[in-house]
Scaffold this motif. Structure first.
Motif, PDB file in Angstrom:
ATOM      1  N   ALA A  24       5.887  68.896-107.524  1.00  0.00           N
ATOM      2  CA  ALA A  24       7.216  68.826-108.133  1.00  0.00           C
ATOM      3  C   ALA A  24       8.232  69.593-107.289  1.00  0.00           C
ATOM      4  N   TRP A  25       7.842  70.759-106.806  1.00  0.00           N
ATOM      5  CA  TRP A  25       8.736  71.552-105.959  1.00  0.00           C
ATOM      6  C   TRP A  25       8.974  70.855-104.624  1.00  0.00           C
ATOM      7  N   ALA A  26       7.949  70.191-104.103  1.00  0.00           N
ATOM      8  CA  ALA A  26       8.119  69.437-102.858  1.00  0.00           C
ATOM      9  C   ALA A  26       9.137  68.319-103.046  1.00  0.00           C
ATOM     10  N   TYR A  27       9.059  67.601-104.160  1.00  0.00           N
ATOM     11  CA  TYR A  27      10.047  66.549-104.444  1.00  0.00           C
ATOM     12  C   TYR A  27      11.450  67.136-104.485  1.00  0.00           C
ATOM     13  N   LEU A  28      11.608  68.260-105.188  1.00  0.00           N
ATOM     14  CA  LEU A  28      12.928  68.892-105.276  1.00  0.00           C
ATOM     15  C   LEU A  28      13.420  69.330-103.895  1.00  0.00           C
ATOM     16  N   ALA A  29      12.528  69.935-103.103  1.00  0.00           N
ATOM     17  CA  ALA A  29      12.905  70.407-101.770  1.00  0.00           C
ATOM     18  C   ALA A  29      13.311  69.244-100.873  1.00  0.00           C
ATOM     19  N   GLU A  30      12.509  68.202-100.853  1.00  0.00           N
ATOM     20  CA  GLU A  30      12.808  67.060 -99.983  1.00  0.00           C
ATOM     21  C   GLU A  30      14.126  66.393-100.387  1.00  0.00           C
ATOM     22  N   GLY A  31      14.368  66.271-101.690  1.00  0.00           N
ATOM     23  CA  GLY A  31      15.623  65.682-102.151  1.00  0.00           C
ATOM     24  C   GLY A  31      16.820  66.513-101.736  1.00  0.00           C
ATOM     25  N   ALA A  32      16.729  67.824-101.904  1.00  0.00           N
ATOM     26  CA  ALA A  32      17.832  68.710-101.522  1.00  0.00           C
ATOM     27  C   ALA A  32      18.061  68.672-100.013  1.00  0.00           C
ATOM     28  N   LEU A  33      16.976  68.678 -99.237  1.00  0.00           N
ATOM     29  CA  LEU A  33      17.130  68.635 -97.779  1.00  0.00           C
ATOM     30  C   LEU A  33      17.726  67.308 -97.320  1.00  0.00           C
ATOM     31  N   ASP A  34      17.350  66.233 -97.961  1.00  0.00           N
ATOM     32  CA  ASP A  34      17.952  64.939 -97.617  1.00  0.00           C
ATOM     33  C   ASP A  34      19.450  64.952 -97.909  1.00  0.00           C
ATOM     34  N   ARG A  35      19.839  65.540 -99.040  1.00  0.00           N
ATOM     35  CA  ARG A  35      21.264  65.642 -99.358  1.00  0.00           C
ATOM     36  C   ARG A  35      21.983  66.565 -98.388  1.00  0.00           C
ATOM     37  N   GLY A  36      21.277  67.592 -97.886  1.00  0.00           N
ATOM     38  CA  GLY A  36      21.861  68.560 -96.960  1.00  0.00           C
ATOM     39  C   GLY A  36      22.135  67.999 -95.578  1.00  0.00           C
ATOM     40  N   LYS A  37      21.500  66.887 -95.242  1.00  0.00           N
ATOM     41  CA  LYS A  37      21.747  66.172 -93.981  1.00  0.00           C
ATOM     42  C   LYS A  37      21.655  67.062 -92.731  1.00  0.00           C
ATOM     43  N   ASN A  38      20.649  67.933 -92.704  1.00  0.00           N
ATOM     44  CA  ASN A  38      20.400  68.790 -91.539  1.00  0.00           C
ATOM     45  C   ASN A  38      21.595  69.662 -91.166  1.00  0.00           C
ATOM     46  N   GLU A  39      22.353  70.067 -92.158  1.00  0.00           N
ATOM     47  CA  GLU A  39      23.466  70.986 -91.966  1.00  0.00           C
ATOM     48  C   GLU A  39      23.213  72.219 -92.829  1.00  0.00           C
ATOM     49  N   VAL A  40      23.826  73.325 -92.462  1.00  0.00           N
ATOM     50  CA  VAL A  40      23.706  74.531 -93.268  1.00  0.00           C
ATOM     51  C   VAL A  40      24.699  74.410 -94.422  1.00  0.00           C
ATOM     52  N   ASN A  41      24.159  74.206 -95.617  1.00  0.00           N
ATOM     53  CA  ASN A  41      24.972  74.070 -96.814  1.00  0.00           C
ATOM     54  C   ASN A  41      24.115  74.425 -98.025  1.00  0.00           C
ATOM     55  N   VAL A  42      24.718  74.342 -99.194  1.00  0.00           N
ATOM     56  CA  VAL A  42      24.010  74.753-100.409  1.00  0.00           C
ATOM     57  C   VAL A  42      22.781  73.883-100.672  1.00  0.00           C
ATOM     58  N   ASP A  43      22.831  72.602-100.343  1.00  0.00           N
ATOM     59  CA  ASP A  43      21.664  71.748-100.552  1.00  0.00           C
ATOM     60  C   ASP A  43      20.507  72.177 -99.661  1.00  0.00           C
ATOM     61  N   THR A  44      20.810  72.502 -98.421  1.00  0.00           N
ATOM     62  CA  THR A  44      19.757  72.948 -97.506  1.00  0.00           C
ATOM     63  C   THR A  44      19.136  74.254 -97.982  1.00  0.00           C
ATOM     64  N   LEU A  45      19.982  75.174 -98.456  1.00  0.00           N
ATOM     65  CA  LEU A  45      19.454  76.442 -98.963  1.00  0.00           C
ATOM     66  C   LEU A  45      18.670  76.242-100.251  1.00  0.00           C
ATOM     67  N   ALA A  46      19.103  75.323-101.102  1.00  0.00           N
ATOM     68  CA  ALA A  46      18.329  75.002-102.306  1.00  0.00           C
ATOM     69  C   ALA A  46      16.989  74.396-101.901  1.00  0.00           C
TER      70      ALA A  46
END
Length: 144
Positions: free
Chosen positions: A44-66
């Motif tokens: 479940a945490w992996a799903y959340l992490a992958e989704g946030a990282l995809d939204r973060g688009k390899n940039e330093v932002n709140v999604d990447t940190l989440a």
């Protein structure tokens, strides 16, 4: 002989299934709700992490940190479960065993997040851990 050919090495760790969490995610349930209902399920945490990282688009932002935080949670929950199942901090954790993938995906997501925020030591450590767990895991996660 272990699955990776080391006659003297530890046997592979095959984590137990968490069918409630896994089935909920396969049924497209909200990973937030699945993680809340099953906080020990690395998948479940992996799903959340992958989704946030995809939204973060390899940039330093709140999604990447989440994504980093979600991945670290999945990683630590996975370590707890691995240790309860006989893992001593080293040895095979095969990608081919589906229940192991929550942990391995969390490590992969942590590597992605660490690379994005410039944490090179953590990125390298995650890649080393994936290599130690299963030499094919990094490639399966698109990290090669």
């Amino acid at each position: 002989m272990t699955s990776f050919g080391d006659l003297l090495g530890p046997q592979p760790v095959l984590l137990p299934e968490n069918t409630d969490a896994e089935d909920a995610l396969l049924d497209n349930k909200d990973p937030v709700q699945v993680a809340a209902a099953h906080p020990t399920a690395s998948i479940a945490w992996a799903y959340l992490a992958e989704g946030a990282l995809d939204r973060g688009k390899n940039e330093v932002n709140v999604d990447t940190l989440a994504g980093y935080a979600f991945a670290r949670t999945g990683y630590h929950r996975g370590l707890d479960l691995l240790r309860r199942n006989g893992w001593k901090g080293f040895g095979p954790v095969p990608w081919s065993h589906e229940p192991n993938r929550g942990f391995l995906r969390s490590v992969g997501a942590l590597a992605r997040a660490a690379r994005t925020i410039g944490e090179t030591d953590e990125y390298a450590r995650c890649l080393d851990l994936l290599e130690d767990c299963d030499p094919r895991a990094a490639a399966e996660l698109g990290l090669d």
